[in-house]
Design a protein around this motif. Sequence first.
Motif, PDB file in Angstrom:
ATOM      1  N   TYR A   5      48.209  63.068  65.672  1.00 62.64           N
ATOM      2  CA  TYR A   5      46.780  62.790  65.518  1.00 62.64           C
ATOM      3  C   TYR A   5      46.017  63.233  66.761  1.00 62.64           C
ATOM      4  N   ARG A  24      36.983  68.814  59.934  1.00 65.09           N
ATOM      5  CA  ARG A  24      37.309  68.690  58.508  1.00 65.09           C
ATOM      6  C   ARG A  24      37.474  70.073  57.883  1.00 65.09           C
ATOM      7  N   ASN A  30      41.373  64.187  59.013  1.00 60.80           N
ATOM      8  CA  ASN A  30      42.048  62.949  58.603  1.00 60.80           C
ATOM      9  C   ASN A  30      43.032  62.450  59.660  1.00 60.80           C
ATOM     10  N   GLN A  31      43.275  63.303  60.668  1.00 63.26           N
ATOM     11  CA  GLN A  31      44.206  62.866  61.716  1.00 63.26           C
ATOM     12  C   GLN A  31      43.468  62.509  62.993  1.00 63.26           C
TER      13      GLN A  31
END
Lengths: 146, 437
Positions: A5, A24, A30-31
Motif C-alpha cells: 500500500y 485511481r 485502492n491501496q
Amino acid sequence: MSESYVLLVEDNPNDELLTLRALRRENIANQVVVLRDGQEAVDFLFGTGAHAGRDVSVLPQVLLLDLKLPKLSGLEVLERIRADDRTRTLPVVILTSSAMDRDIVEGYRLGANSYVQKPVSAEEFKEAVQRLGLYWVLVNKVPVTS
Amino acid sequence: MREQNADLLLSRAKAVVWIVLAGIVTFSAAKAWFEPSTGLSWYVPALVLGVTQFVMMALLQGHPTPRQTERILLLDATAACAIIAWLGIASGRSTGSDFFLLGVAINTAAVVPWAPKRQAVLGFVAAAAIIANGYGIHGSLLHSVDFRTFVPVVVLIGASFYTSYSMEAARLTSARDQLLRERAEAETSELNSLLERRVVERTKELQAANDELEAFAYSVSHDLRAPLRAMDGLSEALVEDYADALDGTAKDYLGRIRSEASRLGHLVDDLLGLSRVTRALMKRQEVDLSGIARTIAEQLQLAHPQRVVEFAIDPDLRAECDGPLVRALLENLLGNAFKFTQRNPAARIEFGRAAHDGKSAFFLSDNGVGFDMAHAGKIFGAFERLHGSEEFEGTGIGLTTVDRIVRRHGGTIVANAEPGKGATFYFTLSPAEKTIL
C-alpha cells in the motif's frame, strides 16, 4: 489491508482528492491509506496513540509526505521516521507546494528519497502523481518485510 | 611664523626675567641682612616677592595642567597683593591695606569655581592686579625715602607680572585649544557611537523585515498554490469526468478558469523568483556562462520539441558572478528570446560578447518580434508588458528580475530592438571599470 500500500499524509482535502483521482487512473488508489496530520502519521507507523496495537511490521511501499501539516510538520515526521530502526529505510517522497530551497535542502538532509513540488497545473500535477505512483509502487523494489 | 616669533620673544623675555630676578633676590637679601633698618620695610618684601616669582616660574616651567596653572597664578597674585599691602603699610599710607583688600576680593572672585568663565575671570584678575600693583607702587613711590631702594621693587613687580601673564596667556591659549580639541573629540566619539547604535538598530529592523518577507514568501509559495491547484484540477476533473453533461460554452468557461488559474500560478512563481533574487546572498565566483546558456537552451528545446531554433552560443563566456542568480538571469533572457521568436520559422538566438557603448558587454540577441524603442524605458518595470497575453504568455516580471540581478552585480543592462527585426540585450556583470575584457 492488502500487503502492498501507499501511505499519503495530506491535510488539504482538495490535494487529497486530486492525488487519489490521479492514482485511481493508474489503478492504485485502492491501496492508498490517507492520514491527515503529522502526529497521525507517526502514530500509524509506530502503532501508538490512535493506532495503538496496529501491526506495524508491514511498511508502506512509499510514504507521500506533505510538509505543512497540522501538529507535526512533515520534516518532523521525517526526522522521527529516520531515527527509528523500523522505518529507517522506508522510502519517503516529499510531495509539497513549497519550492523553498531551505525545505528542499532540509528534506534531503533528513533523509528524503525524493522531493516533488506539486505543480499548479492540473495536467502536470496528475502526471507527477501518476509517475510517482507507477515508479514507487510498480518499479521500485523494497525489502520484503519479515 | 607669527606664533614662532611670539614664542621666541617670550622665551627671551623669560631669560631676562630669570636673570633680573636672580639679581634682585641676591641684592635684596644682602640689603635686608646688612641694613636691617630700611631692609625690613623694603627689601624683605622684595625678597619675598622675588622668591615667590622664582617658585611660580619654576612651577610654570614644569608644564602644569590648566587647572594647576590657574592655582599657581592665583598664588602669585595673592603674593603680589600681600606685598603691595606691606609696602603700603611700610610707607605709612592707608592705601596699602585698601589695595590688599582689593587684591583679596579679586582673588576670592577668581577662586569661585565658575568653571566656564574661569579664563575670563583670570584675565580680569590679571588686569586688576596689574592696576593695583601700579597704584601700590605709585603710592609707595611718593613715600619712598630712598629711590635706589625702590627701583628693584618696581622692576621686580613689573617684570614678574609681564612674564607670569604672558606665560599665562600662552598657557591658557594652549589649554583652551586642548579643551576645545577634547570637547570636539568627545563630541565626535559620541556621534560615532550614536551612529553605531543606529546602524545596529537599523540592521536589526532590516533583518526583521527580511525575515518577515521570507515568511511571507514562504506562505505565498505554499498557501497560494494550493487553491490554484484545486481550481485547475477540479475544473479539469469536471471536463474529464462530466464531458457528456457539459456543452461547448460550459467547457469554454471551464477552460478560461483553468487558464487564469495557470496564469496566476506562473505569476506566483515569478514573484517568488523576483523576491528570491532580491534577497539571495551573493557569492561571486568564476562562472561558465556558455555552459549555463547551453543547458537552458537544451531544456527549452526539450520542452518545445516542435520548435526549430538555432542557438549560437559563444563557447568562452566566463565572468566573476553569482552562479544561481546569473542562471536565473539567463533563463529569463533566453526564455524571452525563445518565446518571442516563436513565429519566425528561421529563429536564431545568439549569446556572446561585444563592445557596447565603449565597454565590453555580454549580449543576447534574437530575430523575433522585437519591440518599439519608444517603449524601451518600460520593459524593466514590474508587470509591464509590451505584448498582449493572447499574443505571448508572460507575467511581466521576467525582465524586472533580470534587471535586479544585473544591478545586484553592479552592472548595467540596455535593450536595443526594432519591431519585426528582433531584440538585443547588452549587459555587464560588474561595475564599468572592472568589466572583464
